[in-house]
Write a protein that holds these residues in place. Structure first.
Motif, mmCIF file in Angstrom:
data_model
loop_
_atom_site.group_PDB
_atom_site.id
_atom_site.type_symbol
_atom_site.label_atom_id
_atom_site.label_comp_id
_atom_site.label_asym_id
_atom_site.label_seq_id
_atom_site.Cartn_x
_atom_site.Cartn_y
_atom_site.Cartn_z
ATOM 1 N N GLU A 61 0.815 -1.220 0.000
ATOM 2 C CA GLU A 61 0.000 0.000 0.000
ATOM 3 C C GLU A 61 0.846 1.267 0.000
ATOM 4 O O GLU A 61 1.883 1.331 0.654
ATOM 5 N N ARG A 73 -4.874 5.478 -7.047
ATOM 6 C CA ARG A 73 -6.174 4.871 -7.324
ATOM 7 C C ARG A 73 -6.225 4.342 -8.765
ATOM 8 O O ARG A 73 -6.755 3.263 -9.022
ATOM 9 N N LEU A 108 -4.503 1.111 -8.788
ATOM 10 C CA LEU A 108 -5.307 0.051 -8.167
ATOM 11 C C LEU A 108 -6.439 -0.407 -9.085
ATOM 12 O O LEU A 108 -6.789 -1.591 -9.101
ATOM 13 N N GLU A 109 -6.977 0.525 -9.832
ATOM 14 C CA GLU A 109 -8.090 0.170 -10.723
ATOM 15 C C GLU A 109 -7.695 -0.898 -11.737
ATOM 16 O O GLU A 109 -8.485 -1.772 -12.060
ATOM 17 N N ASN A 123 -6.165 -4.236 -9.166
ATOM 18 C CA ASN A 123 -6.942 -4.915 -8.131
ATOM 19 C C ASN A 123 -7.324 -6.335 -8.516
ATOM 20 O O ASN A 123 -7.761 -6.587 -9.632
ATOM 21 N N GLY A 124 -7.123 -7.250 -7.565
ATOM 22 C CA GLY A 124 -7.460 -8.645 -7.807
ATOM 23 C C GLY A 124 -6.368 -9.396 -8.546
ATOM 24 O O GLY A 124 -6.438 -10.620 -8.676
ATOM 25 N N LYS A 125 -5.372 -8.675 -9.057
ATOM 26 C CA LYS A 125 -4.284 -9.331 -9.794
ATOM 27 C C LYS A 125 -2.929 -8.973 -9.187
ATOM 28 O O LYS A 125 -1.903 -9.064 -9.836
ATOM 29 N N ARG A 126 -2.957 -8.488 -7.939
ATOM 30 C CA ARG A 126 -1.733 -7.970 -7.333
ATOM 31 C C ARG A 126 -1.010 -9.029 -6.526
ATOM 32 O O ARG A 126 -1.630 -9.818 -5.827
#
Ligand SMILES: [Zn+2]
Ligand SMILES: [Zn+2]
Length: 343
Positions: free
Chosen positions: A109, A125, A128-129, A132-135
């Motif tokens: 983060e 942001r 993250l968009e 997200n979900g693939k990090r």
């Protein structure tokens, strides 16, 4: 399939089979930011950093797309973000539109306590968009699968590896008179760094990792061993925040490449420090450093871009490395190539 077509297919297959497996790297010019494309011998690909935000993102993503085309890629498997400064992550959404990354690696983060991180919420942001979900959040000591090569995370979140890798671990004589610097308080200090190894060849990219963390990697023992190729930290030791001699001289890169801008990184003292690497075989630069003289720049043939940013063509520097440790470096501007033999 008709017979002549079949023969062409067989001929192409034969050519591919006979070509030795290569680790290929494109140091993309993003005007003093970071964007380095690495393609493993097994064909997996990773972009380390994605250039700058805003209007620059269009320019940088086009250059990333050019490197992809040169490499014959239509997508890139991984985006590896060293840290959240604009010149490393700002171009991520635009790069994603051309590279369609399937996995994202970063140091975790964004913490507003680090200088440079206040007011970048929109940029973070936007990252993250797409991520997200693939990090995958990296810690020092982690390894990442990379077909035919090996990826070691050497620094992340302000920590460095506890145990030596790459035959390192020796007492480092350059620590004795080494200058120490206060713990750095910027986002650069959180940089995730990676050592890419292909048998006898190794490539170190630690983003903008700061002097204090470089010292932690280098002293009292050098934890990284010797490397074949170094991407000069922080675009060529920008403002002396990076480039600790105790690390630079201990890892003893055979070749250094600086992803500097026309007026960012590769000041005269950075040039001098790099020249003191024992048995240095070459220094290449993304840009001619305009604030210094010819005596403190690489030979012109080994500089990919000579112009100011507005006129800059954004030529890349390519590295083709073999398992035996030999590698070629090619200047995208003039196609001048130099071979560095196995040793
Ligand atoms: Zn940077
Ligand atoms: Zn930075």
């Amino acid at each position: 399939m008709k017979l002549p077509t079949l023969m062409v297919v067989f001929a192409l297959a034969l050519m591919q089979a006979s070509r030795p497996a290569t680790l290929r790297i494109y140091v993309v010019d993003v005007e003093g930011g970071g964007a380095t494309l690495v393609i493993s011998p097994g064909g997996q690909s990773m972009l380390i950093d994605s250039g700058s935000p805003g209007t620059a993102a269009e320019r940088d993503s086009k250059r990333i797309a050019d490197a992809m085309q040169a490499a014959g890629l239509t997508r890139i498997n991984y985006l590896f973000t060293t840290h959240y400064d604009g010149d490393h992550v700002g171009g991520a959404p635009a790069a994603n539109a051309v590279a369609h990354f399937e996995r994202f690696f970063d140091h975790g983060e964004m913490d507003p306590k680090w200088e440079q991180n206040r007011g970048i919420e929109d940029r973070y942001r936007a990252y993250l968009e797409i991520a997200n979900g693939k990090r995958t959040i990296l810690k020092a000591g982690d390894t990442i699968p990379f077909a035919g090569a090996h990826l070691d995370v050497v620094a992340s979140q302000g920590s460095v590896i506890a145990k030596p890798i790459n035959h390192g671990g020796q007492t480092n004589p350059f620590c004795a008179d080494a200058e120490a610097k206060e713990p750095n308080k910027t986002e650069n200090s959180q940089s995730t760094g990676v050592l890419v190894t292909y048998n006898q060849f190794s490539f170190l990219d630690v983003g903008d990792l700061t002097w204090d963390k470089e010292m932690a990697l280098a002293c009292p023992t050098n934890k990284l061993g010797r490397v074949s190729l170094l991407l000069a930290t922080h675009h060529g030791f920008f403002n002396d925040q990076s480039g600790a001699p105790a690390l630079l001289w201990a890892i003893q890169p055979r070749v250094v490449i600086a992803n500097n801008g026309p007026r960012k990184g590769m000041a005269a003292n950075a040039y001098d420090r790099i020249q003191k690497v024992r048995d240095l075989e070459g220094l290449w630069q993304s840009h001619l450093a305009l604030a210094t003289d010819a005596a403190h720049n690489a030979p012109e043939d080994m500089i990919a871009n000579l112009d100011q940013s507005a006129d800059c063509k954004g030529n890349w520097i390519r590295i083709d490395a073999q398992a035996n440790g030999s590698f070629d470096v090619t200047n995208g501007r003039n196609k001048v190539s130099k071979s560095y033999r196995a040793r």
